[in-house]
Write an enzyme that holds these catalytic residues in place. Structure first.
Site, PDB file in Angstrom:
ATOM      1  N   ASP A 174       3.610 -39.088 -11.339  1.00 57.14           N
ATOM      2  CA  ASP A 174       2.374 -39.710 -11.824  1.00 57.14           C
ATOM      3  C   ASP A 174       2.719 -40.974 -12.596  1.00 57.14           C
ATOM      4  O   ASP A 174       3.534 -40.945 -13.508  1.00 57.14           O
ATOM      5  CB  ASP A 174       1.634 -38.712 -12.719  1.00 57.14           C
TER       6      ASP A 174
ATOM      7  N   ASP B 194      -3.002 -46.411 -10.994  1.00 55.28           N
ATOM      8  CA  ASP B 194      -2.915 -44.996 -11.322  1.00 55.28           C
ATOM      9  C   ASP B 194      -2.706 -44.191 -10.043  1.00 55.28           C
ATOM     10  O   ASP B 194      -3.632 -44.085  -9.224  1.00 55.28           O
ATOM     11  CB  ASP B 194      -4.225 -44.584 -12.023  1.00 55.28           C
TER      12      ASP B 194
END
Ligand SMILES: *[C@@H]1O[C@H](CO)[C@@H](O)[C@H](O)[C@H]1NC(C)=O
Length: 485
Positions: free
Chosen positions: A363, A160
């Protein structure tokens, strides 16, 4: 968005205290314990023609012939795709569920970034996340397998770029562990595991890495991180040996050993935090890798993705670099500048201030790219103009431009390109243009933010098959096409 800030604060303190109370009970009881490839032809240079059958998720993992050539890199697979290490033991979420949870993640990111004009001090406060339903960790995630402890145990972690702390569920799961695929990590069986003490600088760094001040259990530092009102991990802050590959071994790696974990995490064992904070994996391994990493996110049914740390000699010939913007989007996120969008080769008429007002982050955990409302409207209009021969149908969650293609065997769609700062033109793969619920509901895979000041996000569906290079020390991000092949 409702902002019941005090109630979150109470709830989260409560989580900590439940953990600490159960821990003391435990001690006194002496408990032992999208879319596939399938491009048919490049009919015209500004269009892709796709077989409709390629739009539905495949149940077969297509393996890469070049897997072994990427020495020293980790294999990346889609969490819900057929290439996951333990496919099918959990039923994958529906397209609508993925989109709903994706919006929860976006809400929490935008909330974190919306407070402070200088956007850096927010994360030092105790409360950073809104009360939103579902996991803001999202669901369209990619996993890698790493080794932890001595002897090492294999763990499947979501990676992440939008968070910092690495954590995994740990025995004895003092309060709660959700069901995971691999055996839960047991620090008592690792000869190299150590608890981190409360009165250390590393323990204090948790405040910025997690958005929550650490607590103490005896002398052991206790972390807590929440990703939304139903997802969190609380536990001991510890260090152990982390093994990526036989030649990439990190002793004393700081991570969270989760004793109370809940949320929509099923199917993986924790998280590898690749944000920019000092406690992130990227920062902790900086002396070896110089804060340089790259990945290619595969389509869900392909096994050819990778995550690689360090430069080690790879050619960067076809890469183009855009500046990594450092100051604007907080301590965690990677920001870049979008300057234009092209549909079928034509640059849309969007004022540069539309993009610069809110800024954009990249992201790995957000599924669908979010655009400022004016940019999205221009994109949608141009896309619809190119698609007039196909019947529009009802919206799917956040996606409002959907077509019924059930009567077609192929579909011809316009190309879409993003232009980033420095005139870096990135063609979006056809797998990042459409998002299909079924052949009767195939949607443009972009969404607009509800207001012009919310941050834009370059999401993972649009990153599929691109080579994405994070040269954090060099202050730039690189993009290349056909990155997974
Ligand atoms: C870490 O600290 C906790 C809480 O004090 C304790 O229960 C646990 O046994 C410790 N683990 C190790 C390996 O020292």
């Amino acid at each position: 968005m409702a902002t019941p800030v005090s109630s979150i604060s109470i709830t989260f303190s409560f989580l900590f205290s439940v953990f600490l109370v159960s821990l003391s009970l435990l001690c006194s009881a002496k408990y032992g314990g999208a879319l596939g490839g399938g491009e048919a032809s490049q009919a015209q240079s500004h269009h892709h023609t796709l077989h409709i059958t390629s739009l539905s998720p495949s149940s077969v993992c297509s393996s890469s012939t070049k897997e072994n050539s990427k020495k020293g890199s980790l294999k990346v697979v889609h969490k819900h795709g057929p290439c996951a290490r333990h496919p099918d033991s959990f039923s994958p979420p529906t397209a609508t569920q993925v989109l709903t949870r994706d919006q929860s993640r976006v809400n929490s990111i935008q909330y974190r970034l919306s407070f402070n004009p200088n956007r850096n001090t927010l994360r030092g406060s105790k409360v950073t996340l809104p009360a939103i339903s579902g996991s803001s960790l999202g669901t369209g995630n990619y996993i890698v397998t790493i080794g932890l402890g001595s002897p090492k145990r294999s763990l499947s972690l979501v990676f992440d770029t939008g968070s910092d702390l690495t954590w995994t569920q740990c025995q004895p799961c003092a309060v709660s562990c959700y069901q995971q695929q691999d055996p839960t990590f047991d620090p008592s069986k690792s000869t190299t595991y150590k608890n981190v003490s409360c009165n250390t600088a590393s323990c204090s760094q948790l405040t910025s890495a997690t958005g929550n001040s650490p607590r103490c259990s005896g002398t052991t530092c206790v972390y807590g991180i929440q990703y939304g009102d139903s997802s969190f991990s609380v536990g001991f802050f510890g260090t152990d040996t982390l093994t990526l590959t036989p030649s990439d071994v990190f002793s004393n790696f700081f991570f969270g050993c989760g004793q109370n974990n809940q949320g929509l995490f099923s199917g993986f064992d924790g998280l590898l935090g690749l944000g920019r904070d000092p406690l992130s994996f990227v920062s902790q391994t900086a002396s070896k890798y110089g804060k340089y990493f790259s990945y290619c996110l595969p389509t869900p049914s392909s096994s050819s993705g990778y995550l690689k740390f360090g430069k080690h000699g790879g050619s960067t010939g076809s890469l183009q670099f855009t500046p990594l913007l450092t100051s604007s989007q907080g301590a965690t996120f990677y920001s870049l500048g979008v300057t234009a969008i092209k549909v079928a080769g034509n640059t849309l008429s969007i004022s540069p201030s539309v993009f610069s007002t809110a800024g954009t982050i990249i992201d790995s955990g957000t599924v669908i790219t979010r655009l400022p409302p004016a940019a999205y409207t221009a994109l949608r209009t141009a896309f619809r103009q190119q698609m007039t021969r196909y019947p529009l149908t009802k919206a799917m969650s956040i996606l409002d431009t959907c077509y019924d293609l059930s009567k077609y065997s192929t579909v011809t769609i316009p190309t879409i390109d993003f232009v980033f700062g420095g005139n870096v033109n990135v063609p979006i793969d056809s797998s990042g243009i459409l998002y299909a619920g079924s052949s009767s509901q195939v949607c443009l895979a972009f969404a607009g933010n509800s207001d012009a000041t919310s941050v834009g996000i370059f999401g993972n569906v649009q990153q599929q098959t691109l080579q994405v290079v994070y040269d954090v020390t060099g202050g730039k991000l690189g993009f290349g096409t056909r990155g997974c092949s």
